[in-house]
Design a protein around this motif. Structure first.
Motif, PDB file in Angstrom:
ATOM      1  N   LEU A  51     -56.531  94.321 -22.094  1.00  0.00           N
ATOM      2  CA  LEU A  51     -56.111  95.499 -21.576  1.00  0.00           C
ATOM      3  C   LEU A  51     -57.124  96.480 -22.152  1.00  0.00           C
ATOM      4  CD1 LEU A  51     -54.345  97.618 -20.218  1.00  0.00           C
ATOM      5  CD2 LEU A  51     -53.022  97.349 -22.522  1.00  0.00           C
ATOM      6  N   GLU A  52     -57.721  97.391 -21.256  1.00  0.00           N
ATOM      7  CA  GLU A  52     -58.587  98.539 -21.642  1.00  0.00           C
ATOM      8  C   GLU A  52     -57.739  99.853 -21.339  1.00  0.00           C
ATOM      9  OE1 GLU A  52     -63.008 100.723 -21.617  1.00  0.00           O
ATOM     10  OE2 GLU A  52     -62.657  98.898 -20.334  1.00  0.00           O
ATOM     11  N   LEU A  53     -57.807 100.717 -22.285  1.00  0.00           N
ATOM     12  CA  LEU A  53     -56.999 102.015 -22.427  1.00  0.00           C
ATOM     13  C   LEU A  53     -58.161 103.300 -22.547  1.00  0.00           C
ATOM     14  CD1 LEU A  53     -54.208 101.629 -24.874  1.00  0.00           C
ATOM     15  CD2 LEU A  53     -54.068 101.196 -22.369  1.00  0.00           C
ATOM     16  N   GLY A  54     -58.003 104.137 -21.380  1.00  0.00           N
ATOM     17  CA  GLY A  54     -59.197 104.998 -21.266  1.00  0.00           C
ATOM     18  C   GLY A  54     -60.481 104.481 -20.750  1.00  0.00           C
ATOM     19  N   SER A  55     -60.462 103.705 -19.536  1.00  0.00           N
ATOM     20  CA  SER A  55     -61.686 102.930 -19.377  1.00  0.00           C
ATOM     21  C   SER A  55     -62.572 103.888 -18.847  1.00  0.00           C
ATOM     22  CB  SER A  55     -61.406 101.911 -18.271  1.00  0.00           C
ATOM     23  OG  SER A  55     -60.932 102.468 -17.063  1.00  0.00           O
ATOM     24  N   GLY A  56     -62.348 105.189 -18.190  1.00  0.00           N
ATOM     25  CA  GLY A  56     -63.219 106.042 -17.577  1.00  0.00           C
ATOM     26  C   GLY A  56     -63.851 105.184 -16.390  1.00  0.00           C
ATOM     27  N   HIS A  57     -65.473 105.520 -16.253  1.00  0.00           N
ATOM     28  CA  HIS A  57     -65.844 104.850 -15.230  1.00  0.00           C
ATOM     29  C   HIS A  57     -66.434 103.238 -15.263  1.00  0.00           C
ATOM     30  CE1 HIS A  57     -69.947 105.040 -16.914  1.00  0.00           C
ATOM     31  NE2 HIS A  57     -69.844 106.247 -17.331  1.00  0.00           N
ATOM     32  N   GLY A  58     -66.129 102.875 -16.376  1.00  0.00           N
ATOM     33  CA  GLY A  58     -66.043 101.575 -16.718  1.00  0.00           C
ATOM     34  C   GLY A  58     -67.361 100.775 -17.084  1.00  0.00           C
ATOM     35  N   ARG A  59     -68.124 101.405 -17.992  1.00  0.00           N
ATOM     36  CA  ARG A  59     -69.132 100.641 -18.470  1.00  0.00           C
ATOM     37  C   ARG A  59     -68.597  99.519 -19.458  1.00  0.00           C
ATOM     38  NH1 ARG A  59     -71.744 103.798 -23.793  1.00  0.00           N
ATOM     39  NH2 ARG A  59     -69.879 104.930 -24.543  1.00  0.00           N
ATOM     40  N   ASP A  60     -67.504  99.950 -20.016  1.00  0.00           N
ATOM     41  CA  ASP A  60     -67.201  98.455 -21.207  1.00  0.00           C
ATOM     42  C   ASP A  60     -66.213  97.813 -20.474  1.00  0.00           C
ATOM     43  OD1 ASP A  60     -68.452  99.784 -23.580  1.00  0.00           O
ATOM     44  OD2 ASP A  60     -66.521 101.127 -24.087  1.00  0.00           O
ATOM     45  N   THR A  61     -65.436  98.140 -19.485  1.00  0.00           N
ATOM     46  CA  THR A  61     -64.896  97.345 -18.556  1.00  0.00           C
ATOM     47  C   THR A  61     -65.668  96.233 -17.937  1.00  0.00           C
ATOM     48  OG1 THR A  61     -63.361  99.103 -18.068  1.00  0.00           O
ATOM     49  CG2 THR A  61     -63.132  97.221 -16.439  1.00  0.00           C
ATOM     50  N   ALA A  67     -68.411  89.288 -19.447  1.00  0.00           N
ATOM     51  CA  ALA A  67     -68.296  88.242 -20.587  1.00  0.00           C
ATOM     52  C   ALA A  67     -67.457  87.205 -20.261  1.00  0.00           C
ATOM     53  CB  ALA A  67     -67.902  88.900 -21.824  1.00  0.00           C
ATOM     54  N   GLY A  68     -66.554  87.343 -19.118  1.00  0.00           N
ATOM     55  CA  GLY A  68     -65.713  86.255 -18.688  1.00  0.00           C
ATOM     56  C   GLY A  68     -64.145  86.602 -18.851  1.00  0.00           C
ATOM     57  N   PHE A  69     -64.020  88.010 -19.389  1.00  0.00           N
ATOM     58  CA  PHE A  69     -62.536  88.082 -19.632  1.00  0.00           C
ATOM     59  C   PHE A  69     -61.878  88.817 -18.166  1.00  0.00           C
ATOM     60  CE2 PHE A  69     -64.684  89.083 -23.774  1.00  0.00           C
ATOM     61  CZ  PHE A  69     -63.922  88.222 -24.500  1.00  0.00           C
ATOM     62  N   ALA A  70     -60.774  88.505 -18.147  1.00  0.00           N
ATOM     63  CA  ALA A  70     -60.073  89.187 -17.169  1.00  0.00           C
ATOM     64  C   ALA A  70     -59.549  90.653 -17.791  1.00  0.00           C
ATOM     65  CB  ALA A  70     -58.772  88.424 -16.579  1.00  0.00           C
ATOM     66  N   VAL A  71     -59.889  91.777 -16.781  1.00  0.00           N
ATOM     67  CA  VAL A  71     -59.694  93.037 -17.672  1.00  0.00           C
ATOM     68  C   VAL A  71     -58.830  93.837 -16.864  1.00  0.00           C
ATOM     69  CG1 VAL A  71     -60.852  95.113 -18.634  1.00  0.00           C
ATOM     70  CG2 VAL A  71     -62.015  92.882 -18.466  1.00  0.00           C
ATOM     71  N   ARG A  72     -57.756  94.381 -17.348  1.00  0.00           N
ATOM     72  CA  ARG A  72     -56.817  95.339 -16.831  1.00  0.00           C
ATOM     73  C   ARG A  72     -57.312  96.988 -17.420  1.00  0.00           C
ATOM     74  NH1 ARG A  72     -51.318  95.423 -14.747  1.00  0.00           N
ATOM     75  NH2 ARG A  72     -50.822  97.174 -14.294  1.00  0.00           N
ATOM     76  N   ALA A  73     -57.642  97.747 -16.403  1.00  0.00           N
ATOM     77  CA  ALA A  73     -58.354  98.963 -17.014  1.00  0.00           C
ATOM     78  C   ALA A  73     -57.305 100.165 -16.500  1.00  0.00           C
ATOM     79  CB  ALA A  73     -59.767  99.164 -16.277  1.00  0.00           C
TER      80      ALA A  73
END
Length: 220
Positions: A51-61, A67-73
């Motif tokens: 879970l990413e909080l405050g993802s913005g436009h998503g460079r880290d997402t 990297a293979g993670f399932a991400v909830r942004a």
């Protein structure tokens, strides 16, 4: 000078919406240093759902997804999340990314014990009061599985902007339209209750430069 917290939060939301609209991909495509560290930590703990909080436009997402993670942004800027989805689709990794427009002042839209790891780069040090931070941390504990890891970064009281600009009280100061809650050591310790506090790493990023802590903690 202090302001009503609801008014400040609404103003910050409008400010970020216009900022992302006027500056698409403003933080570039490369991941933050904190995200690189977090990915290594999450991999070592065999995390799958992030879970990413405050993802913005998503460079880290996008970095996590590659990297293979399932991400909830989650982010309160619909514009930023639209940019994230567009980039994920172009990169062929949209199936590993879910986006939700959300203000973290409200309960997180996830079930209990539903993610292995949580990441938040500069989200906790936005215009959130200390009470709101404690409420958010309780929500993060709720949605994180036992043994899960939380990595977050915040600007701290050693930063050159601390104590300057427009004061909103509660160690929140505004510069150029952006309000920042500067953390001290006591606040980091308070927010780690119920967690095993690991590393608190001091680093610099961007112009000025900004002084930050990268905090890594594990749910007990």
């Amino acid at each position: 000078m202090t302001h009503n917290g609801d008014d400040l939060g609404a103003g910050q939301r409008r400010h970020w919406q216009s900022t992302y609209s006027d500056n698409p991909g403003m933080y570039g495509a490369e991941p933050s240093q904190a995200a690189v560290h977090a990915a290594e930590t999450f991999t070592a703990s065999e995390a799958r759902d992030v879970l990413e909080l405050g993802s913005g436009h998503g460079r880290d997402t996008l970095f996590f997804a590659r990297a293979g993670f399932a991400v909830r942004a989650l982010d309160f800027s619909e514009t930023g999340l639209w940019q994230l989805r567009e980039t994920a689709t172009q990169a062929g990794i949209a199936d590993r990314v879910t986006t939700t427009v959300h203000d973290v002042r409200q309960p997180l839209p996830l079930a209990d014990d539903s993610v292995d790891a949580v990441f938040a780069h500069m989200l906790l040090c936005m215009a959130l009061s200390t009470d709101e931070l404690h409420t958010l941390m309780a929500e993060i504990r709720r949605v994180t599985r036992p043994g899960g890891t939380f990595v977050y970064t915040v600007r701290h009281t050693g930063d050159a902007h601390y104590g300057t600009g427009i004061s909103h009280g509660d160690d929140i100061y505004e510069h150029g339209g952006f309000a920042v809650h500067f953390f001290d050591e006591a606040l980091v310790t308070e927010l780690a209750r119920g967690w095993k506090l690991g590393e608190v790493f001091d680093f610099s990023e961007g112009e000025l430069p900004r002084r930050l802590w990268r905090v890594t903690q594990t749910l007990a």
